[in-house]
Motif scaffolding. Structure first.
Motif, PDB file in Angstrom:
ATOM      1  N   SER A 150       0.847  -1.192   0.000  1.00  0.00           N
ATOM      2  CA  SER A 150       0.000   0.000   0.000  1.00  0.00           C
ATOM      3  C   SER A 150       0.883   1.243   0.000  1.00  0.00           C
ATOM      4  CB  SER A 150      -0.903  -0.011   1.235  1.00  0.00           C
ATOM      5  OG  SER A 150      -0.142   0.270   2.382  1.00  0.00           O
ATOM      6  N   GLY A 163       4.015   1.646  -2.597  1.00  0.00           N
ATOM      7  CA  GLY A 163       3.106   2.683  -3.085  1.00  0.00           C
ATOM      8  C   GLY A 163       3.710   4.076  -2.962  1.00  0.00           C
ATOM      9  N   ASP A 194       4.368   6.774  -5.800  1.00  0.00           N
ATOM     10  CA  ASP A 194       3.870   8.153  -5.713  1.00  0.00           C
ATOM     11  C   ASP A 194       5.005   9.176  -5.863  1.00  0.00           C
ATOM     12  OD1 ASP A 194       1.363   7.126  -5.327  1.00  0.00           O
ATOM     13  OD2 ASP A 194       1.396   7.330  -3.149  1.00  0.00           O
ATOM     14  N   PRO A 208      -2.305  10.934  -5.762  1.00  0.00           N
ATOM     15  CA  PRO A 208      -1.287   9.890  -5.669  1.00  0.00           C
ATOM     16  C   PRO A 208      -1.066   9.268  -7.043  1.00  0.00           C
ATOM     17  CG  PRO A 208      -3.408   9.040  -4.907  1.00  0.00           C
ATOM     18  CD  PRO A 208      -3.656  10.434  -5.445  1.00  0.00           C
ATOM     19  N   ALA A 241      -1.355   4.940 -10.001  1.00  0.00           N
ATOM     20  CA  ALA A 241      -2.143   4.469 -11.145  1.00  0.00           C
ATOM     21  C   ALA A 241      -1.754   5.235 -12.417  1.00  0.00           C
ATOM     22  CB  ALA A 241      -3.634   4.618 -10.852  1.00  0.00           C
ATOM     23  N   GLY A 252      -3.327  -0.981  -1.987  1.00  0.00           N
ATOM     24  CA  GLY A 252      -3.503  -0.174  -3.191  1.00  0.00           C
ATOM     25  C   GLY A 252      -2.696  -0.611  -4.397  1.00  0.00           C
ATOM     26  N   ASP A 256      -8.239   1.683  -0.089  1.00  0.00           N
ATOM     27  CA  ASP A 256      -8.955   1.769   1.180  1.00  0.00           C
ATOM     28  C   ASP A 256     -10.473   1.753   0.985  1.00  0.00           C
ATOM     29  OD1 ASP A 256      -6.523   1.826   2.313  1.00  0.00           O
ATOM     30  OD2 ASP A 256      -6.540   3.954   2.841  1.00  0.00           O
TER      31      ASP A 256
HETATM   32  O1  KG4 Z   1      -4.088   0.818   0.288  1.00  0.00           O
HETATM   33  P1  KG4 Z   1      -4.138   2.218  -0.186  1.00  0.00           P
HETATM   34  O2  KG4 Z   1      -5.404   2.707  -0.832  1.00  0.00           O
HETATM   35  O3  KG4 Z   1      -3.850   3.235   0.971  1.00  0.00           O
HETATM   36  C1  KG4 Z   1      -2.921   2.994   1.972  1.00  0.00           C
HETATM   37  O4  KG4 Z   1      -3.297   2.316   2.960  1.00  0.00           O
HETATM   38  O5  KG4 Z   1      -1.791   3.428   1.755  1.00  0.00           O
HETATM   39  O6  KG4 Z   1      -2.907   2.376  -1.197  1.00  0.00           O
HETATM   40  C2  KG4 Z   1      -2.661   3.569  -1.876  1.00  0.00           C
HETATM   41  C3  KG4 Z   1      -1.409   3.401  -2.717  1.00  0.00           C
HETATM   42  C4  KG4 Z   1      -0.927   4.712  -3.317  1.00  0.00           C
HETATM   43  O7  KG4 Z   1       0.469   4.805  -3.089  1.00  0.00           O
HETATM   44  C5  KG4 Z   1      -1.256   4.560  -4.801  1.00  0.00           C
HETATM   45  O8  KG4 Z   1      -0.410   5.300  -5.639  1.00  0.00           O
HETATM   46  C6  KG4 Z   1      -1.071   3.084  -4.994  1.00  0.00           C
HETATM   47  O9  KG4 Z   1      -1.642   2.517  -3.827  1.00  0.00           O
HETATM   48  N1  KG4 Z   1      -1.742   2.590  -6.207  1.00  0.00           N
HETATM   49  C7  KG4 Z   1      -1.081   2.060  -7.264  1.00  0.00           C
HETATM   50  C8  KG4 Z   1      -2.061   1.731  -8.224  1.00  0.00           C
HETATM   51  N2  KG4 Z   1      -3.278   2.075  -7.722  1.00  0.00           N
HETATM   52  C9  KG4 Z   1      -3.051   2.594  -6.484  1.00  0.00           C
HETATM   53  N3  KG4 Z   1       0.224   1.826  -7.464  1.00  0.00           N
HETATM   54  C10 KG4 Z   1       0.586   1.264  -8.622  1.00  0.00           C
HETATM   55  N4  KG4 Z   1      -0.276   0.938  -9.610  1.00  0.00           N
HETATM   56  C11 KG4 Z   1      -1.612   1.142  -9.455  1.00  0.00           C
HETATM   57  N5  KG4 Z   1      -2.453   0.791 -10.433  1.00  0.00           N
END
Ligand code: KG4
Ligand code: ZN
Length: 330
Positions: free
Chosen positions: A136, A163, A167, A178, A181, A267, A299
């Protein structure tokens, strides 16, 4: 048994209702991403204020969606940590107060346990035991899961989470926060041109380190022309390095434990390249990979309602005191 779940640990307000017989009967989500975009990251004070505005209306909407009344709810689960303290306090205070008013139990849930159990909301849930890769914005962990509440941490990031690296690199490439994606989308037009390192794969162990990749990306950006193709090629090479590194460590964890089931959540598990890579890996290893549907990778309230349901079902209870933990080991 019907459990209301409330997630407010960061920048999404999530409210859901899990019904023991029917499964998920309501799922409401409000994302604050637009609110924080101008600041290039989550502003904790603004997050708390927005959760205050949104949580109660979302609870009302969830009850309506499920066609239920407050007296139909048998317990309230909320994210007690880890996360932003002010944001956590909003969800936990509302959850505990409602539970008190409704004379039902309330339970604080670990946010990462929610992510970890999210694949079990799917039609083909994994059996225990399995290896979970939690990726995440705040965590990168490999966990051996033997049952609900039976978690053994095998490895984690010693610096940035996967993640977070996505970012930060996205920001360097001029993408909005962020950017995970958006970086993945940019990488679709990239081709093999740069070679990024695979941090900590040349030594034994299951820990990760991703902060060096961001630095590598910064240097690559500085030393190359700033055209669209170059940016796509850098995004491609960065993503390939993260995915490859995660795959190497997953293979290692599976071989070390002899387990054949892999769950990915958080994520970054929405990332298509990672999903393809891990599907291929599990095919090679004659195993199986499980992930939540995309809306439950990031989340959400559903994973908190579900984790809370499992714990409340097993008779777990907490007193009325409200306790949140910004930092909390699972
Ligand atoms: O689990 P999450 O929604 O929130 C936390 O608990 O951190 O994860 C968010 C993270 C962010 O860093 C976002 O950029 C990443 O997940 N994320 C991705 C993708 N979709 C979301 N990273 C890479 N590729 C994606 N498709
Ligand atoms: Zn999360």
């Amino acid at each position: 048994m019907r459990i209301l779940g409330i997630e407010t640990s960061c920048d999404e307000t999530g409210v859901a209702i899990y019904d023991e017989q029917q499964g998920l009967v309501a799922n409401q989500l409000y994302s604050q991403i637009a609110l924080h975009a101008d600041y290039g990251g989550v502003v904790p004070e603004l997050a708390s204020r927005d959760h205050i505005r949104k949580t109660a209306p979302l609870i009302q909407a969830a009850l309506q969606e499920a066609g239920l009344r407050p007296e139909d709810i048998d317990g309230v689960a909320y994210t007690a940590g880890p996360g932003l303290i002010g944001a956590l306090l909003v969800g936990s205070t509302i959850a505990r107060s409602l539970a008190y008013a409704w004379s039902v139990p309330a339970l604080g849930v670990h946010h990462m346990e929610g992510h970890l159990l999210a694949p079990m909301l799917e039609d083909n849930p994994p059996d225990f035991p399995f290896i979970a890769l939690l990726v995440s914005g705040g965590h990168t962990q490999l966990v051996q899961v033997d049952g609900v509440g039976q978690y053994q941490l095998l490895g984690e990031s010693i610096d940035d989470a996967a993640g977070e690296a996505f970012d930060k690199t996205a920001k360097l490439l001029g993408l909005d926060y962020p950017g995970g994606a958006a970086l993945a989308k940019l990488a679709q037009n990239g081709k093999v041109r740069f070679k990024f390192p695979r941090p900590m794969t040349d030594r034994p162990g299951l820990d990760f380190s991703f902060s060096g990749l961001k630095t590598f990306a910064a240097n690559t950006i500085a030393n190359n022309p700033n055209d669209e193709q170059t940016r796509a090629d850098i995004a491609f090479a960065f993503q390939e390095a993260v995915v490859d590194t995660l795959m190497i460590k997953c293979r290692r964890a599976l071989q070390q434990t002899g387990l054949k089931r892999l769950v990915i959540a958080g994520g970054v598990s929405a990332n298509t390249a990672l999903r393809h890579g891990l599907a291929e890996l599990m095919q090679q290893l004659n195993g199986e990979v499980f992930y939540p549907e995309p809306q439950f990778c990031t989340d959400n309230g559903a994973m908190i309602a579900y984790a809370g349901f499992l714990r409340l079902k097993h008779g777990q209870r907490q007193d009325l005191a409200i306790e949140v933990r910004p930092r909390w080991n699972m």
